[in-house]
Design a protein around this motif. Structure first.
Motif, PDB file in Angstrom:
ATOM      1  N   THR A   1       0.776  -1.106   0.011  1.00  0.00           N
ATOM      2  CA  THR A   1       0.057   0.006   0.073  1.00  0.00           C
ATOM      3  C   THR A   1       0.925   1.349  -0.146  1.00  0.00           C
ATOM      4  N   ASN A   2       0.187   2.446  -0.473  1.00  0.00           N
ATOM      5  CA  ASN A   2       0.893   3.766  -0.224  1.00  0.00           C
ATOM      6  C   ASN A   2       1.043   4.013   1.419  1.00  0.00           C
ATOM      7  N   GLU A   3       0.565   3.418   2.306  1.00  0.00           N
ATOM      8  CA  GLU A   3       1.042   3.611   3.624  1.00  0.00           C
ATOM      9  C   GLU A   3       2.278   2.963   3.895  1.00  0.00           C
ATOM     10  N   MET A   4       2.482   1.753   3.189  1.00  0.00           N
ATOM     11  CA  MET A   4       3.643   0.784   3.503  1.00  0.00           C
ATOM     12  C   MET A   4       4.766   1.858   2.794  1.00  0.00           C
ATOM     13  N   ARG A   5       4.636   2.550   1.728  1.00  0.00           N
ATOM     14  CA  ARG A   5       5.359   3.401   1.193  1.00  0.00           C
ATOM     15  C   ARG A   5       6.047   4.349   1.948  1.00  0.00           C
ATOM     16  N   ARG A   6       5.021   4.935   2.597  1.00  0.00           N
ATOM     17  CA  ARG A   6       5.324   6.079   3.371  1.00  0.00           C
ATOM     18  C   ARG A   6       6.224   5.490   4.743  1.00  0.00           C
ATOM     19  N   GLU A   7       5.590   4.307   5.124  1.00  0.00           N
ATOM     20  CA  GLU A   7       6.761   3.636   6.283  1.00  0.00           C
ATOM     21  C   GLU A   7       8.113   3.506   5.890  1.00  0.00           C
ATOM     22  N   LEU A   8       8.306   2.846   4.660  1.00  0.00           N
ATOM     23  CA  LEU A   8       9.617   2.742   4.231  1.00  0.00           C
ATOM     24  C   LEU A   8      10.379   3.832   3.918  1.00  0.00           C
ATOM     25  N   GLU A   9       9.994   4.882   3.107  1.00  0.00           N
ATOM     26  CA  GLU A   9      10.459   6.111   2.909  1.00  0.00           C
ATOM     27  C   GLU A   9      10.969   6.756   4.161  1.00  0.00           C
ATOM     28  N   ASP A  10      10.099   7.031   5.086  1.00  0.00           N
ATOM     29  CA  ASP A  10      10.314   7.557   6.435  1.00  0.00           C
ATOM     30  C   ASP A  10      11.450   6.734   7.207  1.00  0.00           C
ATOM     31  N   ARG A  11      11.531   5.500   7.195  1.00  0.00           N
ATOM     32  CA  ARG A  11      12.293   4.532   8.005  1.00  0.00           C
ATOM     33  C   ARG A  11      13.831   4.455   7.685  1.00  0.00           C
ATOM     34  N   LEU A  12      13.926   4.712   6.254  1.00  0.00           N
ATOM     35  CA  LEU A  12      15.081   4.277   5.514  1.00  0.00           C
ATOM     36  C   LEU A  12      15.591   5.707   4.811  1.00  0.00           C
ATOM     37  N   ASP A  13      14.583   6.794   4.606  1.00  0.00           N
ATOM     38  CA  ASP A  13      15.273   8.060   3.915  1.00  0.00           C
ATOM     39  C   ASP A  13      15.382   7.771   2.458  1.00  0.00           C
ATOM     40  N   LEU A  14      14.555   7.106   1.738  1.00  0.00           N
ATOM     41  CA  LEU A  14      14.744   6.741   0.465  1.00  0.00           C
ATOM     42  C   LEU A  14      13.425   7.055  -0.314  1.00  0.00           C
ATOM     43  N   GLU A  15      13.584   6.893  -1.559  1.00  0.00           N
ATOM     44  CA  GLU A  15      12.305   6.930  -2.671  1.00  0.00           C
ATOM     45  C   GLU A  15      11.957   5.390  -2.701  1.00  0.00           C
ATOM     46  N   ALA A  16      10.787   4.936  -2.623  1.00  0.00           N
ATOM     47  CA  ALA A  16      10.274   3.738  -2.728  1.00  0.00           C
ATOM     48  C   ALA A  16       9.174   3.591  -3.926  1.00  0.00           C
ATOM     49  N   ILE A  17       9.731   2.949  -4.936  1.00  0.00           N
ATOM     50  CA  ILE A  17       9.221   2.701  -6.186  1.00  0.00           C
ATOM     51  C   ILE A  17       8.522   1.547  -6.541  1.00  0.00           C
ATOM     52  N   ASP A  18       7.322   1.480  -6.973  1.00  0.00           N
ATOM     53  CA  ASP A  18       6.580   0.160  -7.370  1.00  0.00           C
ATOM     54  C   ASP A  18       6.914  -0.284  -8.743  1.00  0.00           C
ATOM     55  N   ILE A  19       7.484  -1.671  -8.789  1.00  0.00           N
ATOM     56  CA  ILE A  19       7.870  -2.288 -10.084  1.00  0.00           C
ATOM     57  C   ILE A  19       6.706  -3.668 -10.038  1.00  0.00           C
ATOM     58  N   TYR A  20       6.330  -3.753 -11.528  1.00  0.00           N
ATOM     59  CA  TYR A  20       5.230  -4.816 -11.645  1.00  0.00           C
ATOM     60  C   TYR A  20       5.547  -5.568 -12.675  1.00  0.00           C
ATOM     61  N   GLY A  21       5.204  -7.011 -12.389  1.00  0.00           N
ATOM     62  CA  GLY A  21       5.639  -7.998 -13.440  1.00  0.00           C
ATOM     63  C   GLY A  21       5.094  -9.311 -12.738  1.00  0.00           C
ATOM     64  N   LEU A  22       5.048 -10.425 -13.409  1.00  0.00           N
ATOM     65  CA  LEU A  22       4.717 -11.903 -12.994  1.00  0.00           C
ATOM     66  C   LEU A  22       5.276 -12.687 -13.926  1.00  0.00           C
ATOM     67  N   SER A  23       5.657 -14.005 -13.537  1.00  0.00           N
ATOM     68  CA  SER A  23       6.416 -15.035 -14.517  1.00  0.00           C
ATOM     69  C   SER A  23       5.647 -15.276 -15.603  1.00  0.00           C
ATOM     70  N   GLU A  24       4.264 -15.574 -15.430  1.00  0.00           N
ATOM     71  CA  GLU A  24       3.639 -16.019 -16.494  1.00  0.00           C
ATOM     72  C   GLU A  24       3.477 -15.000 -17.832  1.00  0.00           C
ATOM     73  N   VAL A  25       3.682 -13.785 -17.614  1.00  0.00           N
ATOM     74  CA  VAL A  25       3.558 -12.787 -18.519  1.00  0.00           C
ATOM     75  C   VAL A  25       4.903 -12.397 -19.069  1.00  0.00           C
ATOM     76  N   MET A  26       6.014 -12.453 -18.047  1.00  0.00           N
ATOM     77  CA  MET A  26       7.455 -12.044 -18.561  1.00  0.00           C
ATOM     78  C   MET A  26       8.098 -12.249 -17.433  1.00  0.00           C
ATOM     79  N   GLY A  27       8.012 -11.797 -16.232  1.00  0.00           N
ATOM     80  CA  GLY A  27       8.744 -11.629 -15.158  1.00  0.00           C
ATOM     81  C   GLY A  27       8.797 -10.277 -14.551  1.00  0.00           C
ATOM     82  N   PRO A  28       9.532  -9.511 -13.794  1.00  0.00           N
ATOM     83  CA  PRO A  28       9.422  -8.164 -13.502  1.00  0.00           C
ATOM     84  C   PRO A  28       9.971  -7.474 -14.666  1.00  0.00           C
ATOM     85  N   GLY A  29       9.205  -6.153 -14.450  1.00  0.00           N
ATOM     86  CA  GLY A  29       9.604  -5.296 -15.872  1.00  0.00           C
ATOM     87  C   GLY A  29       8.237  -5.306 -16.639  1.00  0.00           C
TER      88      GLY A  29
END
Length: 439
Positions: A226-254
Protein backbone atom coordinates in the motif's frame (compact mmCIF):
# COMPACT_ATOMS: atom_id res chain seq x y z
CA UNK A 1 17.86 11.08 1.68
CA UNK A 2 16.01 13.30 -0.79
CA UNK A 3 16.92 13.14 -4.47
CA UNK A 4 17.79 16.37 -6.23
CA UNK A 5 15.48 17.70 -8.97
CA UNK A 6 18.10 16.66 -11.53
CA UNK A 7 18.16 13.11 -10.17
CA UNK A 8 14.36 12.98 -10.15
CA UNK A 9 14.12 14.16 -13.75
CA UNK A 10 13.71 11.73 -16.65
CA UNK A 11 15.07 13.53 -19.76
CA UNK A 12 13.19 12.66 -22.92
CA UNK A 13 16.51 12.04 -24.67
CA UNK A 14 17.11 9.05 -22.36
CA UNK A 15 13.81 7.35 -23.13
CA UNK A 16 13.24 4.47 -25.50
CA UNK A 17 11.52 5.56 -28.73
CA UNK A 18 8.44 3.59 -27.65
CA UNK A 19 8.18 5.67 -24.46
CA UNK A 20 7.80 8.78 -26.61
CA UNK A 21 5.03 7.38 -28.85
CA UNK A 22 1.57 8.90 -28.93
CA UNK A 23 -1.43 6.86 -27.86
CA UNK A 24 -2.45 6.33 -31.50
CA UNK A 25 1.04 5.07 -32.35
CA UNK A 26 1.00 2.67 -29.40
CA UNK A 27 -2.36 1.22 -30.41
CA UNK A 28 -1.32 0.81 -34.05
CA UNK A 29 1.77 -1.12 -32.94
CA UNK A 30 -0.31 -3.21 -30.52
CA UNK A 31 -2.68 -4.29 -33.29
CA UNK A 32 0.16 -5.30 -35.60
CA UNK A 33 1.82 -7.30 -32.83
CA UNK A 34 -1.44 -8.81 -31.56
CA UNK A 35 -2.21 -10.18 -35.02
CA UNK A 36 1.29 -11.66 -35.28
CA UNK A 37 1.02 -13.22 -31.82
CA UNK A 38 -2.34 -14.85 -32.52
CA UNK A 39 -0.96 -16.29 -35.77
CA UNK A 40 2.10 -17.53 -33.86
CA UNK A 41 0.15 -19.40 -31.17
CA UNK A 42 -2.36 -20.77 -33.69
CA UNK A 43 0.47 -22.28 -35.70
CA UNK A 44 2.66 -23.53 -32.86
CA UNK A 45 0.72 -24.03 -29.58
CA UNK A 46 -1.75 -26.89 -29.83
CA UNK A 47 -3.83 -25.94 -26.72
CA UNK A 48 -4.38 -22.45 -28.15
CA UNK A 49 -5.18 -23.79 -31.62
CA UNK A 50 -7.74 -26.15 -30.07
CA UNK A 51 -9.37 -23.33 -28.07
CA UNK A 52 -9.56 -21.00 -31.04
CA UNK A 53 -10.89 -23.71 -33.34
CA UNK A 54 -13.58 -24.60 -30.79
CA UNK A 55 -14.73 -20.99 -30.95
CA UNK A 56 -14.62 -20.94 -34.75
CA UNK A 57 -11.80 -18.39 -34.72
CA UNK A 58 -8.82 -18.06 -37.04
CA UNK A 59 -5.97 -15.52 -36.87
CA UNK A 60 -7.51 -13.50 -39.71
CA UNK A 61 -10.53 -12.74 -37.51
CA UNK A 62 -8.47 -10.32 -35.40
CA UNK A 63 -8.90 -7.06 -37.31
CA UNK A 64 -9.04 -4.47 -34.51
CA UNK A 65 -7.70 -4.20 -30.97
CA UNK A 66 -11.24 -4.70 -29.66
CA UNK A 67 -11.24 -8.12 -31.31
CA UNK A 68 -8.96 -9.33 -28.52
CA UNK A 69 -12.23 -9.84 -26.63
CA UNK A 70 -13.10 -12.65 -29.04
CA UNK A 71 -10.14 -14.66 -27.79
CA UNK A 72 -10.39 -17.14 -24.91
CA UNK A 73 -8.87 -16.50 -21.50
CA UNK A 74 -5.78 -18.33 -20.27
CA UNK A 75 -5.59 -19.31 -16.60
CA UNK A 76 -2.94 -20.75 -14.32
CA UNK A 77 -4.78 -24.07 -14.56
CA UNK A 78 -4.22 -24.10 -18.34
CA UNK A 79 -0.50 -23.78 -17.71
CA UNK A 80 -0.47 -26.48 -15.04
CA UNK A 81 -2.48 -28.93 -17.13
CA UNK A 82 0.09 -28.70 -19.94
CA UNK A 83 3.07 -29.15 -17.57
CA UNK A 84 5.90 -28.93 -18.26
CA UNK A 85 6.38 -27.67 -21.84
CA UNK A 86 2.95 -27.98 -23.49
CA UNK A 87 2.47 -24.20 -23.91
CA UNK A 88 5.85 -23.55 -25.53
CA UNK A 89 5.60 -22.02 -29.02
CA UNK A 90 9.08 -23.05 -30.16
CA UNK A 91 10.89 -26.41 -29.97
CA UNK A 92 12.37 -27.00 -26.54
CA UNK A 93 15.84 -26.97 -28.09
CA UNK A 94 15.34 -23.29 -29.00
CA UNK A 95 14.52 -22.33 -25.40
CA UNK A 96 17.50 -20.59 -23.83
CA UNK A 97 16.19 -20.46 -20.25
CA UNK A 98 13.38 -21.97 -18.17
CA UNK A 99 11.80 -20.49 -15.03
CA UNK A 100 8.99 -21.88 -12.89
CA UNK A 101 6.73 -20.98 -9.99
CA UNK A 102 7.11 -22.69 -6.63
CA UNK A 103 4.17 -25.01 -7.22
CA UNK A 104 3.11 -24.83 -3.56
CA UNK A 105 -0.58 -25.19 -4.49
CA UNK A 106 -0.10 -27.83 -7.21
CA UNK A 107 2.07 -28.31 -10.25
CA UNK A 108 4.37 -25.37 -10.90
CA UNK A 109 3.81 -23.16 -13.91
CA UNK A 110 6.76 -23.41 -16.28
CA UNK A 111 7.80 -20.56 -18.58
CA UNK A 112 10.46 -20.42 -21.27
CA UNK A 113 12.50 -17.78 -23.08
CA UNK A 114 14.38 -17.75 -26.36
CA UNK A 115 17.59 -15.74 -26.62
CA UNK A 116 15.55 -12.94 -28.23
CA UNK A 117 13.03 -13.10 -25.36
CA UNK A 118 15.85 -12.68 -22.85
CA UNK A 119 17.14 -9.61 -24.69
CA UNK A 120 13.62 -8.13 -24.75
CA UNK A 121 13.18 -8.86 -21.04
CA UNK A 122 16.51 -7.27 -20.11
CA UNK A 123 15.64 -4.19 -22.16
CA UNK A 124 12.22 -3.81 -20.52
CA UNK A 125 13.69 -4.33 -17.07
CA UNK A 126 16.31 -1.67 -17.84
CA UNK A 127 13.50 0.64 -19.01
CA UNK A 128 11.64 -0.01 -15.76
CA UNK A 129 14.67 0.67 -13.58
CA UNK A 130 15.45 3.88 -15.47
CA UNK A 131 11.85 5.01 -15.02
CA UNK A 132 12.24 4.29 -11.29
CA UNK A 133 15.27 6.58 -11.11
CA UNK A 134 18.16 4.14 -11.47
CA UNK A 135 20.97 5.54 -13.62
CA UNK A 136 24.07 4.07 -15.27
CA UNK A 137 26.94 3.76 -12.83
CA UNK A 138 24.75 3.39 -9.74
CA UNK A 139 25.45 0.46 -7.40
CA UNK A 140 22.39 -1.79 -7.11
CA UNK A 141 21.90 -4.29 -4.25
CA UNK A 142 19.66 -7.02 -5.74
CA UNK A 143 17.92 -8.96 -2.97
CA UNK A 144 15.30 -10.61 -5.16
CA UNK A 145 15.62 -14.40 -5.10
CA UNK A 146 17.68 -16.06 -7.80
CA UNK A 147 16.92 -19.49 -9.27
CA UNK A 148 13.63 -20.61 -10.81
CA UNK A 149 11.89 -17.47 -9.48
CA UNK A 150 12.07 -14.81 -12.21
CA UNK A 151 12.78 -11.90 -9.87
CA UNK A 152 16.51 -12.21 -9.22
CA UNK A 153 17.82 -13.04 -12.68
CA UNK A 154 15.31 -10.79 -14.42
CA UNK A 155 16.30 -7.78 -12.33
CA UNK A 156 19.99 -8.69 -12.61
CA UNK A 157 19.92 -8.62 -16.42
CA UNK A 158 18.10 -5.30 -16.40
CA UNK A 159 20.68 -3.66 -14.13
CA UNK A 160 23.47 -4.80 -16.43
CA UNK A 161 21.59 -3.69 -19.57
CA UNK A 162 21.11 -0.26 -18.02
CA UNK A 163 24.83 0.09 -17.34
CA UNK A 164 24.60 0.05 -13.55
CA UNK A 165 26.57 -2.23 -11.19
CA UNK A 166 24.73 -5.18 -9.66
CA UNK A 167 25.44 -6.89 -6.32
CA UNK A 168 23.74 -10.33 -6.76
CA UNK A 169 23.10 -11.07 -3.07
CA UNK A 170 19.69 -12.81 -3.66
CA UNK A 171 17.25 -13.28 -0.76
CA UNK A 172 17.98 -14.53 2.75
CA UNK A 173 21.16 -14.17 4.82
CA UNK A 174 19.68 -10.95 6.14
CA UNK A 175 22.52 -10.09 8.52
CA UNK A 176 24.92 -10.31 5.59
CA UNK A 177 22.59 -8.13 3.49
CA UNK A 178 22.77 -5.43 6.15
CA UNK A 179 26.55 -5.75 6.41
CA UNK A 180 27.03 -5.39 2.66
CA UNK A 181 24.72 -2.37 2.50
CA UNK A 182 26.86 -0.77 5.19
CA UNK A 183 30.17 -1.74 3.53
CA UNK A 184 29.43 -1.46 -0.22
CA UNK A 185 27.28 1.69 0.09
CA UNK A 186 24.79 0.90 -2.75
CA UNK A 187 22.53 3.57 -4.19
CA UNK A 188 19.59 1.24 -4.87
CA UNK A 189 18.02 -1.84 -3.28
CA UNK A 190 15.74 -4.27 -5.15
CA UNK A 191 13.53 -6.60 -3.09
CA UNK A 192 9.98 -7.12 -1.83
CA UNK A 193 8.60 -4.34 0.40
CA UNK A 194 8.24 -6.62 3.42
CA UNK A 195 11.82 -7.86 3.02
CA UNK A 196 13.06 -4.27 3.06
CA UNK A 197 11.45 -3.98 6.51
CA UNK A 198 13.44 -7.06 7.55
CA UNK A 199 16.65 -5.50 6.22
CA UNK A 200 15.90 -2.33 8.18
CA UNK A 201 15.55 -4.41 11.35
CA UNK A 202 18.89 -6.10 10.62
CA UNK A 203 20.60 -2.74 10.12
CA UNK A 204 19.38 -1.62 13.54
CA UNK A 205 20.72 -4.84 15.07
CA UNK A 206 24.13 -3.87 13.62
CA UNK A 207 23.82 -0.51 15.33
CA UNK A 208 23.20 1.27 12.02
CA UNK A 209 20.42 3.85 11.71
CA UNK A 210 18.52 2.75 8.53
CA UNK A 211 18.16 6.44 7.60
CA UNK A 212 21.93 6.87 7.57
CA UNK A 213 22.74 4.39 4.79
CA UNK A 214 23.73 5.26 1.23
CA UNK A 215 20.43 3.94 -0.18
CA UNK A 216 18.50 6.51 -2.22
CA UNK A 217 16.05 4.28 -4.10
CA UNK A 218 14.14 1.08 -3.36
CA UNK A 219 12.50 -0.63 -6.36
CA UNK A 220 9.96 -2.96 -4.78
CA UNK A 221 7.58 -5.58 -6.13
CA UNK A 222 6.48 -9.25 -6.15
CA UNK A 223 3.75 -8.68 -3.52
CA UNK A 224 0.87 -6.24 -3.05
CA UNK A 225 1.72 -3.21 -0.90
CA UNK A 226 0.00 0.00 0.00
CA UNK A 227 0.93 3.68 -0.14
CA UNK A 228 0.93 3.56 3.66
CA UNK A 229 3.71 0.97 3.44
CA UNK A 230 5.51 3.27 1.00
CA UNK A 231 5.41 6.10 3.54
CA UNK A 232 6.63 3.78 6.31
CA UNK A 233 9.60 2.60 4.24
CA UNK A 234 10.49 6.05 2.95
CA UNK A 235 10.44 7.52 6.45
CA UNK A 236 12.32 4.65 8.05
CA UNK A 237 15.09 4.43 5.45
CA UNK A 238 15.08 7.99 4.04
CA UNK A 239 14.74 6.94 0.39
CA UNK A 240 12.29 6.89 -2.49
CA UNK A 241 10.22 3.67 -2.72
CA UNK A 242 9.06 2.80 -6.25
CA UNK A 243 6.58 0.11 -7.30
CA UNK A 244 7.61 -2.26 -10.11
CA UNK A 245 5.16 -4.75 -11.60
CA UNK A 246 5.49 -8.11 -13.29
CA UNK A 247 4.68 -11.79 -13.07
CA UNK A 248 6.40 -14.89 -14.37
CA UNK A 249 3.59 -16.03 -16.67
CA UNK A 250 3.63 -12.73 -18.58
CA UNK A 251 7.42 -12.17 -18.52
CA UNK A 252 8.74 -11.59 -15.02
CA UNK A 253 9.57 -8.25 -13.38
CA UNK A 254 9.51 -5.30 -15.74
CA UNK A 255 6.03 -5.55 -17.27
CA UNK A 256 5.59 -2.04 -15.91
CA UNK A 257 7.07 0.40 -13.41
CA UNK A 258 6.24 3.56 -11.58
CA UNK A 259 8.11 6.63 -12.77
CA UNK A 260 10.11 8.45 -10.12
CA UNK A 261 8.82 11.86 -11.18
CA UNK A 262 5.16 10.94 -10.54
CA UNK A 263 5.00 7.81 -8.32
CA UNK A 264 1.35 7.35 -9.29
CA UNK A 265 1.15 3.66 -10.20
CA UNK A 266 3.15 1.56 -12.68
CA UNK A 267 3.10 2.58 -16.33
CA UNK A 268 2.62 -0.57 -18.41
CA UNK A 269 4.94 -1.14 -21.36
CA UNK A 270 2.10 -1.43 -23.84
CA UNK A 271 4.35 -1.84 -26.85
CA UNK A 272 4.97 -5.38 -25.51
CA UNK A 273 1.82 -6.17 -23.50
CA UNK A 274 -1.89 -5.56 -24.11
CA UNK A 275 -3.70 -5.07 -20.78
CA UNK A 276 -7.40 -5.40 -20.03
CA UNK A 277 -9.41 -5.25 -16.80
CA UNK A 278 -12.35 -7.64 -16.54
CA UNK A 279 -15.10 -8.38 -14.09
CA UNK A 280 -13.70 -11.23 -12.01
CA UNK A 281 -16.99 -13.16 -12.04
CA UNK A 282 -18.40 -12.60 -15.53
CA UNK A 283 -15.19 -12.00 -17.47
CA UNK A 284 -16.75 -8.95 -19.12
CA UNK A 285 -14.26 -6.23 -20.07
CA UNK A 286 -14.54 -3.14 -17.88
CA UNK A 287 -13.87 0.43 -19.05
CA UNK A 288 -10.70 2.20 -17.97
CA UNK A 289 -11.06 3.55 -14.45
CA UNK A 290 -13.13 0.64 -13.10
CA UNK A 291 -11.60 -1.89 -10.70
CA UNK A 292 -11.43 -5.52 -11.76
CA UNK A 293 -9.04 -8.35 -12.56
CA UNK A 294 -6.00 -7.52 -14.67
CA UNK A 295 -5.57 -9.56 -17.88
CA UNK A 296 -2.56 -9.54 -20.21
CA UNK A 297 -1.85 -10.62 -23.77
CA UNK A 298 1.87 -10.70 -24.60
CA UNK A 299 2.75 -9.10 -27.93
CA UNK A 300 6.43 -9.92 -28.60
CA UNK A 301 7.28 -13.18 -26.82
CA UNK A 302 8.57 -16.08 -28.91
CA UNK A 303 8.88 -19.09 -26.58
CA UNK A 304 5.95 -18.56 -24.24
CA UNK A 305 3.33 -16.12 -25.53
CA UNK A 306 0.14 -15.82 -23.49
CA UNK A 307 -3.33 -14.84 -24.70
CA UNK A 308 -5.59 -12.99 -22.24
CA UNK A 309 -3.85 -14.38 -19.16
CA UNK A 310 -5.88 -13.83 -15.99
CA UNK A 311 -3.44 -12.55 -13.39
CA UNK A 312 -5.83 -12.55 -10.38
CA UNK A 313 -4.46 -9.08 -9.52
CA UNK A 314 -7.12 -6.46 -8.78
CA UNK A 315 -6.55 -2.96 -10.14
CA UNK A 316 -7.81 -0.44 -12.70
CA UNK A 317 -6.32 1.11 -15.84
CA UNK A 318 -5.68 4.86 -15.91
CA UNK A 319 -4.32 7.36 -18.47
CA UNK A 320 -0.56 7.74 -18.69
CA UNK A 321 1.13 10.70 -17.00
CA UNK A 322 4.94 10.57 -17.10
CA UNK A 323 4.66 8.38 -20.23
CA UNK A 324 1.46 9.76 -21.85
CA UNK A 325 1.26 7.10 -24.57
CA UNK A 326 1.29 4.23 -22.07
CA UNK A 327 -1.54 3.57 -19.66
CA UNK A 328 -0.94 3.22 -15.93
CA UNK A 329 -2.36 0.69 -13.54
CA UNK A 330 -3.32 1.58 -10.00
CA UNK A 331 -1.06 -0.06 -7.41
CA UNK A 332 -2.18 -3.64 -6.85
CA UNK A 333 -3.31 -3.95 -3.26
CA UNK A 334 -5.16 -7.25 -3.52
CA UNK A 335 -5.60 -10.47 -5.45
CA UNK A 336 -8.67 -12.60 -6.00
CA UNK A 337 -6.90 -15.52 -4.33
CA UNK A 338 -5.82 -13.37 -1.31
CA UNK A 339 -9.38 -12.39 -0.47
CA UNK A 340 -10.71 -13.59 2.89
CA UNK A 341 -14.48 -13.98 3.21
CA UNK A 342 -15.26 -13.55 6.90
CA UNK A 343 -18.93 -14.01 7.78
CA UNK A 344 -19.98 -12.47 4.49
CA UNK A 345 -17.43 -9.62 4.51
CA UNK A 346 -14.68 -9.57 1.86
CA UNK A 347 -11.32 -8.31 3.08
CA UNK A 348 -7.72 -8.28 1.90
CA UNK A 349 -4.46 -8.32 3.90
CA UNK A 350 -3.57 -4.92 2.42
CA UNK A 351 -6.67 -3.40 4.03
CA UNK A 352 -5.35 -4.53 7.41
CA UNK A 353 -1.88 -3.23 6.51
CA UNK A 354 -3.31 0.20 5.73
CA UNK A 355 -5.05 0.39 9.12
CA UNK A 356 -2.08 -1.00 11.09
CA UNK A 357 0.25 1.60 9.58
CA UNK A 358 -2.12 4.37 10.66
CA UNK A 359 -1.53 3.58 14.35
CA UNK A 360 1.83 4.87 15.51
CA UNK A 361 2.38 2.36 18.32
CA UNK A 362 2.16 -0.62 15.93
CA UNK A 363 4.78 -1.91 13.49
CA UNK A 364 4.10 -3.16 9.94
CA UNK A 365 4.90 -6.68 11.14
CA UNK A 366 1.62 -8.58 11.40
CA UNK A 367 0.15 -11.98 10.54
CA UNK A 368 -3.49 -12.96 10.03
CA UNK A 369 -4.64 -16.23 11.62
CA UNK A 370 -7.80 -17.74 10.17
CA UNK A 371 -9.43 -20.35 12.43
CA UNK A 372 -12.76 -22.09 12.90
CA UNK A 373 -14.95 -21.46 15.95
CA UNK A 374 -17.87 -23.81 15.86
CA UNK A 375 -19.41 -23.42 12.42
CA UNK A 376 -17.99 -19.95 11.80
CA UNK A 377 -14.61 -18.69 10.64
CA UNK A 378 -12.70 -16.30 12.90
CA UNK A 379 -9.77 -14.00 12.11
CA UNK A 380 -7.09 -12.89 14.56
CA UNK A 381 -4.61 -10.13 13.73
CA UNK A 382 -1.27 -10.80 15.41
CA UNK A 383 0.67 -7.53 15.40
CA UNK A 384 3.89 -6.29 16.97
CA UNK A 385 4.08 -3.09 18.96
CA UNK A 386 7.04 -0.79 18.43
CA UNK A 387 10.00 -1.08 20.84
CA UNK A 388 9.72 1.13 23.92
CA UNK A 389 5.96 1.63 23.74
CA UNK A 390 4.37 1.87 27.19
CA UNK A 391 2.25 -1.26 27.94
CA UNK A 392 -0.85 0.84 28.50
CA UNK A 393 -0.38 2.63 25.19
CA UNK A 394 0.24 -0.70 23.49
CA UNK A 395 -3.03 -2.13 24.80
CA UNK A 396 -4.88 0.99 23.69
CA UNK A 397 -3.36 0.62 20.20
CA UNK A 398 -4.52 -2.99 20.00
CA UNK A 399 -8.07 -2.03 20.98
CA UNK A 400 -8.02 0.83 18.48
CA UNK A 401 -6.93 -1.52 15.70
CA UNK A 402 -9.88 -3.81 16.33
CA UNK A 403 -12.31 -0.89 16.31
CA UNK A 404 -10.91 0.60 13.12
CA UNK A 405 -11.07 -2.72 11.29
CA UNK A 406 -14.70 -3.04 12.35
CA UNK A 407 -15.52 0.53 11.30
CA UNK A 408 -13.56 0.62 8.01
CA UNK A 409 -13.81 -2.98 6.77
CA UNK A 410 -17.00 -4.09 8.47
CA UNK A 411 -15.54 -7.26 10.00
CA UNK A 412 -15.14 -8.17 13.66
CA UNK A 413 -11.67 -9.62 14.31
CA UNK A 414 -9.55 -10.54 17.29
CA UNK A 415 -6.26 -8.73 17.85
CA UNK A 416 -3.29 -10.26 19.67
CA UNK A 417 -0.38 -8.08 20.69
CA UNK A 418 3.08 -9.46 20.01
CA UNK A 419 6.35 -8.29 21.51
CA UNK A 420 8.80 -6.61 19.10
CA UNK A 421 10.77 -9.10 17.02
CA UNK A 422 8.58 -12.14 17.73
CA UNK A 423 6.76 -12.55 14.39
CA UNK A 424 8.44 -14.19 11.37
CA UNK A 425 10.35 -11.84 9.08
CA UNK A 426 10.12 -11.90 5.30
CA UNK A 427 12.98 -13.36 3.28
CA UNK A 428 11.18 -12.83 -0.02
CA UNK A 429 7.44 -12.91 -0.50
CA UNK A 430 5.80 -12.77 2.91
CA UNK A 431 2.89 -15.11 3.72
CA UNK A 432 0.54 -12.84 5.65
CA UNK A 433 -2.14 -15.50 6.20
CA UNK A 434 -1.97 -18.57 8.42
CA UNK A 435 -4.96 -20.81 7.72
CA UNK A 436 -5.39 -22.86 10.90
CA UNK A 437 -8.59 -24.46 9.61
CA UNK A 438 -6.66 -27.02 7.54
CA UNK A 439 -5.77 -30.38 8.96
Amino acid sequence: MTLTPLERASPVADLDPAERMSRDQVEALQLERLQATVAHVYAHVEPYRAKLSALGLAPGDIRTLEDVRLLPFTTKEDLRSTYPFGMFAVPREQVARIHASSGTTGRPTVVGYTSADLRTWAGLMARSLRAAGVRPGMLVHNAYGYGLFTGGLGAHAGVEALGATVVPISGGQTARQAQLIRDFRPDVVLCTPTYLLTIADALEELGVDPRSTSLRLAVLGAEPWTNEMRRELEDRLDLEAIDIYGLSEVMGPGVGSECLETKDGPHLWEDHFLPEVVDADSGEVLPDGEVGELVFTSLTKEAFPVIRYRTRDLTRLLPGTARPGMRRMEKVTGRNDDMIILRGVNLFPTQIEEIVLGIGELTPHFVLELSRRGRLDALTVCVETRPGVDPGAAEHAVELLGRRIKDQVGATVGVRRQEPGTLPRSEGKLARLRDLRRG
